[in-house]
Scaffold this motif. Structure first.
Motif, short mmCIF file in Angstrom:
data_model
loop_
_atom_site.label_atom_id
_atom_site.label_comp_id
_atom_site.label_asym_id
_atom_site.label_seq_id
_atom_site.Cartn_x
_atom_site.Cartn_y
_atom_site.Cartn_z
N THR A 35 46.73 18.46 94.21
CA THR A 35 46.08 17.27 94.18
C THR A 35 45.10 17.38 93.02
O THR A 35 44.85 16.15 92.45
N ALA A 36 44.42 18.28 92.92
CA ALA A 36 43.18 18.78 92.12
C ALA A 36 43.94 18.43 90.63
O ALA A 36 43.08 17.83 89.93
N ALA A 37 44.96 18.98 90.31
CA ALA A 37 45.75 18.85 88.96
C ALA A 37 46.00 17.44 88.69
O ALA A 37 46.16 17.04 87.78
N LEU A 38 46.50 16.58 89.74
CA LEU A 38 46.89 15.28 89.38
C LEU A 38 45.70 14.45 89.33
O LEU A 38 45.67 13.68 88.33
N CYS A 39 44.57 14.70 89.72
CA CYS A 39 43.29 14.22 89.49
C CYS A 39 42.78 14.45 88.05
O CYS A 39 42.34 13.57 87.33
N ASP A 40 43.13 15.72 87.66
CA ASP A 40 42.77 16.26 86.25
C ASP A 40 43.49 15.35 85.19
O ASP A 40 42.87 14.90 84.19
N LEU A 41 44.67 15.12 85.40
CA LEU A 41 45.79 14.24 84.53
C LEU A 41 44.97 12.95 84.57
O LEU A 41 44.83 12.16 83.60
N ALA A 42 44.53 12.28 85.66
CA ALA A 42 44.08 11.17 85.75
C ALA A 42 42.90 10.93 84.99
O ALA A 42 42.64 9.87 84.53
N LEU A 43 42.03 11.85 85.04
CA LEU A 43 40.68 11.81 84.44
C LEU A 43 41.09 11.97 82.90
O LEU A 43 40.27 11.67 82.11
N MET A 44 42.05 12.73 82.52
CA MET A 44 42.48 12.69 81.02
C MET A 44 43.05 11.30 80.67
O MET A 44 43.38 11.23 79.48
N GLY A 45 43.26 10.51 81.48
CA GLY A 45 43.93 9.04 81.09
C GLY A 45 45.48 9.41 80.85
O GLY A 45 46.23 8.52 80.43
N LYS A 46 46.03 10.49 81.52
CA LYS A 46 47.62 10.89 81.52
C LYS A 46 48.21 10.47 82.59
O LYS A 46 49.40 10.48 82.93
N LEU A 47 47.55 10.17 83.54
CA LEU A 47 48.27 9.58 84.82
C LEU A 47 47.56 8.39 85.49
O LEU A 47 46.52 8.34 85.49
N GLN A 48 48.33 7.27 85.78
CA GLN A 48 48.07 6.03 86.62
C GLN A 48 48.78 6.25 87.59
O GLN A 48 50.07 6.36 87.62
N VAL A 49 48.28 5.55 88.92
CA VAL A 49 49.34 5.21 89.94
C VAL A 49 49.07 3.54 90.10
O VAL A 49 47.87 3.09 90.48
N ILE A 50 50.26 2.79 89.86
CA ILE A 50 49.91 1.41 89.62
C ILE A 50 50.96 1.06 90.88
O ILE A 50 52.09 1.02 90.97
N GLN A 51 50.53 0.18 92.01
CA GLN A 51 50.88 -0.24 92.99
C GLN A 51 52.00 0.75 93.60
O GLN A 51 53.07 0.74 93.93
N GLY A 52 51.45 2.21 93.81
CA GLY A 52 51.83 3.49 94.43
C GLY A 52 52.95 4.12 93.34
O GLY A 52 53.59 5.03 93.66
N LYS A 53 53.08 3.25 92.27
CA LYS A 53 54.27 4.08 91.41
C LYS A 53 53.80 4.55 90.17
O LYS A 53 52.50 4.46 89.68
N ILE A 54 54.08 5.98 89.87
CA ILE A 54 53.76 6.85 88.75
C ILE A 54 53.85 6.24 87.50
O ILE A 54 54.73 5.74 87.05
N ASN A 55 53.01 6.62 86.53
CA ASN A 55 52.83 6.00 85.19
C ASN A 55 52.14 7.07 84.56
O ASN A 55 51.26 7.20 84.31
N ALA A 56 52.97 8.18 83.72
CA ALA A 56 52.53 9.44 83.36
C ALA A 56 52.74 9.46 82.11
O ALA A 56 53.96 8.95 81.63
N THR A 57 51.97 10.24 81.30
CA THR A 57 52.40 10.78 79.88
C THR A 57 52.09 12.19 79.67
O THR A 57 51.23 12.97 80.24
N SER A 58 53.19 12.84 79.13
CA SER A 58 53.29 14.09 78.66
C SER A 58 52.28 14.58 77.99
O SER A 58 51.69 13.74 77.02
N THR A 59 51.47 15.69 78.36
CA THR A 59 50.42 16.44 77.52
C THR A 59 50.64 17.82 77.47
O THR A 59 51.16 18.50 78.33
#
Length: 218
Positions: A35-59
């Motif tokens: 969970t913390a790693a997911l939050c790290d990616l979100a704080l980097m702007g590499k992960l969003q969850v939009i209407q429950g769905k994954i929108n991620a960018t490789s980094t």
């Protein structure tokens, strides 16, 4: 203390008992680190969850756990986050082991095996001096004891500690421990802002998977 840039690293360091060397909440730490790693990616702007769905960018940041997670999520764009997290429950222990090995590789911690009759039962850890957690605990104290408003990174870390029921372990006095727990629960109850759907969903799924894991381990 050298600044630790990743919440997952902060959480892992805080989980190590400073005298005894065992990891607090070991049974749930793998889920929390994921969970913390997911939050790290979100704080980097590499992960969003939009209407429950994954929108991620490789980094690629040079952290194997983060880099591998970003690649995996990127391949699952458009899928529900709950589907990914529920499918990773069997990998929680592997996430924990990988994180602890990574901290050793970074020389942030050292470990020694715990053996009995020649069988390794586990490991005890020691946080290296320059990565001691006192500065981080002081930041938690300002928020949990003295009422300072946390920034988003610290807010995320506090929720992880509350979910793991670890928020009070950093305060030796009973009254301070009680205040810290109450303040932590108040912060979590307030929730994230509506614009932070990503964090709302991530923590919703963490609580759901821990509930299932607890039902399997009475």
């Amino acid at each position: 203390m050298n600044e630790i840039q990743l919440i997952k690293d902060e959480l892992a360091l805080l989980s190590i008992h400073p005298e005894k060397g065992w990891v607090r909440r070991r049974e749930n730490m793998g889920y929390a680190l994921m969970t913390a790693a997911l939050c790290d990616l979100a704080l980097m702007g590499k992960l969003q969850v939009i209407q429950g769905k994954i929108n991620a960018t490789s980094t690629v940041i040079g952290d194997p756990l983060i880099d591998e997670l970003a690649i995996r999520l990127n391949k699952l764009n458009g899928r529900k986050l709950w589907w990914f997290i529920s499918g990773r429950t069997l990998g929680a222990s592997a996430t924990y082991r990988k994180q602890m090995r990574l901290l050793e590789t970074k020389r942030m911690i050292n470990s020694t095996p715990v053996e009995w009759l020649g069988i390794t039962l586990g490991r005890r850890y020691r946080v290296n001096h320059k990565y001691n957690t006192s500065t981080l605990i002081n930041r938690l104290e300002r928020v949990l004891i003295y009422g300072r408003v946390p920034d988003l990174r610290l807010r995320v870390l506090i929720e992880l500690l509350v979910v793991l029921d670890m928020i009070g372990v950093f305060f030796s006095q009973g009254e301070l421990r009680k205040r810290a727990k109450q303040r932590g629960k108040e912060i979590c109850k307030h929730g994230f802002s509506e614009s932070d759907e990503t964090f709302v969903t991530i923590f919703k799924e963490l609580r759901a998977v821990l509930k299932v894991a607890g039902s399997h381990n009475p």
